[in-house]
Enzyme design. Structure first.
Site, short mmCIF file in Angstrom:
data_model
loop_
_atom_site.label_atom_id
_atom_site.label_comp_id
_atom_site.label_asym_id
_atom_site.label_seq_id
_atom_site.Cartn_x
_atom_site.Cartn_y
_atom_site.Cartn_z
N LYS A 74 42.06 41.09 73.65
CA LYS A 74 41.41 41.58 72.10
C LYS A 74 40.36 40.70 71.61
CE LYS A 74 46.50 42.80 71.34
NZ LYS A 74 47.85 42.32 70.67
N GLN A 98 51.14 39.01 67.22
CA GLN A 98 51.31 39.40 68.71
C GLN A 98 53.07 39.21 68.87
OE1 GLN A 98 48.88 40.06 70.91
NE2 GLN A 98 50.67 40.31 72.21
N ASP A 122 47.91 47.25 63.28
CA ASP A 122 48.94 47.56 64.40
C ASP A 122 49.79 48.74 63.96
OD1 ASP A 122 48.59 46.45 66.70
OD2 ASP A 122 49.85 44.39 66.25
N SER A 143 61.23 53.04 70.96
CA SER A 143 60.74 51.86 70.23
C SER A 143 59.80 52.18 69.23
CB SER A 143 60.16 50.95 71.27
OG SER A 143 58.90 51.32 71.58
N THR A 169 23.35 43.38 6.50
CA THR A 169 24.26 42.85 5.40
C THR A 169 24.96 41.47 5.77
OG1 THR A 169 26.11 44.11 5.55
CG2 THR A 169 24.29 45.04 4.28
#
Length: 858
Positions: free
Chosen positions: A37, A82, A107, A156, A362
């Site tokens: 990665k 991870q 992810d 999963s 004023t």
């Protein structure tokens, strides 16, 4: 993706998409995946960071990594955990993944992203990387997903369940099989598309597969193989040799889904960075405004403020493009903005710069700060233009008096009213500036007073005194035993005790001059470094030889800069309708830092509406010729606020007149013409805003607008923003937008290299209409001294009454044939201008002004 990253960097120089990978433990397979990665991230230009926690890390420690600084880090656009978490303690994986903010959960494993995917909100979520990669591979085959029979083996949360949802929302007929599914082979045999993520080596046999099917194998398993160096090899969940004979398309293991998973992680991170860039692009605000319904009879300012609670200050900061680390909240309704935001936005173009001034008022004021806020509300909430209001921090007198005092009023005010106004008489400031200012002045004065007392042998002995003597090899601890030579060596600056600043160091007048210059320095500084440079140049005394003694000579300038750095940060608040506003130090106008930050935040098409104190002859003139020289900024439009009652006063009426009198009003319009000429003196288009009061008649308002248009202004419009909020300044906002498109060249009233006398006369004659300028002997002497000392090229600031064009507050209209008397001159070396005091003007410290005003109120 590499090209997209390069494009983002070109859009915002210095920007770099960031990815953070959190690992617990030191598993060999996890290390391998992380290295892949990080390598991919480097390849496309991402800034990837690997955080590894030890195996002893607990669940709370892991979650705190996200909920702490990482989730809020604007340089991290993708955050991943991870898996598995290799800890000696039990850790709930779902709790850890849910600790990641959904906007950075690249992810796609958080419950929020999973829920959005299950609901079919594919454009509003991050799709988990492996299923997303599988879909990319399926599409690449050219096989249409819609209407096909798809079988997913495994359920999963990482692969099976999201894969089922993804295929379903791409219109496949999906069957999800798992360990309890009977006759698995029969289900597989009917699949046009088969995705396997069971985690069981070569479980699916080739003869199960339908002829011509698309097979995606997500499994990674190790089986013994004595022929390999490590004694094992990697296989998938599908028996590849037999399956490839029947499948039309099949992914290999390794080399199929694995690289796609990494690629999808990079893609999600790039998308997250693009969304971030879009949301935080200057001027591209996603801001919520509040439409306020006005009531009749109109409640008090405090009642209106309390009936309209503002949004949390953190939300407002995010809406205008500020990062969390750039904001320092002070409660729920205000925050300091860190100055390093300018470093991030340095390359961005500025927005349109609108300066609001007025005619000579004023004693009650004519409400141009209310017009500032109403105009900003109209631009933002009603015209959907990024708009920022910048107003000066209320001084104690205006906070306790009857006027709005820079915070507006009615339905055009900054809220909450009790926080922007001074709630404690001696607190003096919503941002602590006045407290800093007084601490600063005392710190400047103390060393000078120390030198004075030293020469009279009345100082007390302390550690610093003894240490300083030791550095000079003078071994003494009793000041009375010092010889004159030893005193001279100790007092290196050789300060002349007859210097006015020294003789009256504890007197109100000199302290007032010092505090006024400090305020000017804070207002004009363009950076912390510039602040320190200006503070170091401030003159506090003179030596016996006539040399100027500065705070730097006293050795206190660095400490002073540190003391005042926090005061340099502008204070973010909001108007009643939710428009952002900076409330900051005022030297006739908001600070340079407030305007510079606001101009970057609104973007090139946005507007910053900045308030200048008093009339065009005083506040606007100083803003153009002093503030704009310091800031380097050039305004685009001038808005000149007028009222019927003030024009009647200038026509010869009493200070406050409510009954109609067109003759007096017409006569007073001569003052309007003079102030229009002043406003146009720098070449910018002028829009006249007639601030409407309930006592004004339609005939009076039309007369003023017509008279204003005859002077050559861009436009003249009526404003009812006090009673109607932004809607009441809509016509003004539209005129300002059109005027800003003219882009007329801006120029200063005078050149800095002109002789000082000529600069003073230029201001007095052009802006006030004076016939001449007369200097007292004291003023002449000091002016000659300052010219010799090299201050002749400074711009000039004439301190005169704001209640008349002349130096006499009783002279109204357009005084003629008067001579402006200059009684004193001071060199504000740190602020870089010469301050000339006209007759009938004096300075008092802010604290004393406050006490006097509070006394009147009570």
């Amino acid at each position: 993706m590499k090209k997209e990253v390069a494009e983002m960097k070109s859009q915002l120089p210095g920007f770099r998409p960031g990815l953070v990978v959190l690992q617990v433990g030191d598993r060999e397979d996890s290390n391998l995946y992380i290295s892949m990665k990080l390598k991919a991230a480097a390849q496309i230009g991402l800034n990837a960071k690997h955080i590894r926690l030890p195996k002893t890390a607990t669940e709370d420690e892991v979650c705190k990594m996200w909920t702490g600084s990482v989730n809020e880090n604007p340089e991290a656009h993708g955050l991943i955990v991870q898996l598995p978490l290799d800890s000696v303690h039990p850790i709930d994986t779902e709790k850890v993944t849910n600790a990641v903010t959904p906007e950075k959960d690249v992810d796609g494993l958080s419950s929020v992203n999973a829920g959005r995917l299950a609901r079919g909100d594919l454009q509003d979520c991050f799709i988990p990387c492996t299923p997303n990669g599988c879909m990319k591979l399926i599409r690449q085959t050219g096989v249409s997903v819609a209407g096909r029979n798809a079988v997913v083996i495994g359920r999963s949360k990482i692969v099976g369940a999201p894969m089922h949802d993804l295929l379903l929302w791409n219109h496949a007929t999906v069957t999800c099989c798992h360990s309890k599914t009977p006759d698995l082979a029969a289900h597989v045999g009917g699949a046009d598309i088969l995705v396997v993520g069971a985690g069981k080596a070569e479980m699916v046999k080739g003869d199960w597969i339908k002829e011509g099917a698309v097979v995606i194998d997500c499994g990674i398993n190790y089986i013994p193989d004595s022929s390999r160096p490590g004694g094992k090899r990697v296989v998938g969940d599908v028996h590849y040799p037999s399956a490839k004979e029947r499948a039309k398309y099949i992914t290999p293991v390794p080399g199929g889904v694995g690289p796609m998973t990494v690629a999808m992680l990079m893609e999600n991170t790039v998308k997250s960075a693009q969304r971030f860039l879009q949301n935080y692009r200057p001027g591209n605000w996603s801001i919520s405004y509040k439409r306020v319904k006005s009531q009749k009879p109109q409640p008090s300012d405090a009642q209106i403020s309390h009936s309209c609670p503002g949004k949390p200050i953190g939300q407002l900061a995010k809406e205008v493009g500020l990062f969390p680390k750039e904001v320092e909240p002070y409660g729920a309704s205000r925050a300091k903005v860190r100055l390093d935001v300018l470093n991030r936005l340095n390359k961005q173009p500025d927005g349109k710069y609108v300066v609001v001034t007025g005619i000579t008022p004023t004693p009650l004021g004519e409400g141009h700060s209310t017009v500032v806020l109403g105009l900003a509300q109209a631009l933002g909430a009603h015209l959907n233009v990024s708009a920022f209001a910048c107003v000066g921090q209320p001084s104690p007198p205006s906070s306790f008096g009857s006027r709005g005092g820079a915070v507006g009023g009615g339905y055009s005010q900054i809220i909450p009213i009790e926080e922007v106004c001074c709630s404690k008489p001696l607190g003096l400031s919503i941002t602590g500036t006045y407290s800093f200012l007084q601490s600063y002045s005392h710190l400047c004065q103390h060393p000078v007073h120390f030198f004075k007392t030293l020469n009279t042998f009345t100082i007390s002995v302390d550690y610093g005194f003894v240490t300083s003597l030791q550095k000079l090899d003078i071994v003494k601890s009793d000041p009375s035993t010092l010889t004159q030579e030893e005193i001279r060596r100790f007092v290196q600056l050789d300060i002349n005790l007859k210097t006015k600043m020294v003789l009256n160091v504890c007197g109100l007048q000199d302290r007032a001059f010092l505090e006024n210059e400090i305020m000017a320095v804070l207002s004009l500084s363009t950076s912390p470094r510039d602040l320190q440079h200006r503070l170091a140049k401030m003159v506090v005394a003179a030596s016996q030889s006539g040399e100027l003694v500065t705070t730097e000579d006293l050795g206190v300038s660095a400490v002073l800069a540190l003391l005042l750095n926090n005061a340099l940060k502008p204070c973010l608040m909001q108007t009643l309708e939710g428009t952002p506003a900076f409330v900051h130090i005022a030297h006739d106008s908001p600070s340079v830092m407030a305007d510079k930050i606001a101009l970057k935040l609104v973007g090139s098409q946005g507007f910053v509406v900045s308030d200048t104190a008093h009339g065009a002859d005083v506040g606007m003139e100083r803003f153009f010729n002093i503030t704009c020289r310091s800031s380097g900024l050039q305004p685009d439009v001038v808005v000149l606020v007028v009222t019927v009652r003030a024009l009647k006063m200038h026509g010869g009426g009493p200070r406050v007149m409510v009954s109609g009198n067109l003759e007096l009003l017409l006569k007073g319009c001569s003052h309007l013409k003079k102030q229009v000429d002043n406003a146009m003196s720098n070449g910018l288009p002028v829009v006249v805003a007639v601030n409407v009061f309930s006592s004004d008649t339609e005939a009076e308002l039309e007369l003023v607008c017509n008279q204003a248009r005859q002077t050559g202004v861009f436009d003249a419009v009526k404003c009812t923003n006090w009673s109607h909020g932004g809607a009441g300044a809509l016509a003004l906002a539209q005129s300002v937008q059109k005027a800003a498109e003219m882009r007329r060249p801006f120029h200063f009233l005078y050149d800095l290299q002109m002789p000082v006398i000529d600069k003073i006369k230029k201001v007095a004659q052009s802006m006030y209409g004076a016939k001449d300028v007369e200097f007292s002997p004291k003023a002449k002497e000091k002016l000659e001294l300052y010219i010799k000392q090299g201050f002749g090229s400074f711009p000039v600031c004439i301190a005169k009454t704001h209640l008349s064009l002349s130096n006499d507050p009783e002279l109204k209209g357009v005084p003629v044939d008067f001579t402006l008397p200059i009684t004193d001159v001071n060199a504000n070396v740190g602020a870089n201008f010469l301050c000339l005091l006209a007759d009938m003007v004096s300075f008092l410290p802010s604290a004393l002004c406050c006490i006097r005003q509070v006394g009147r109120c009570y």
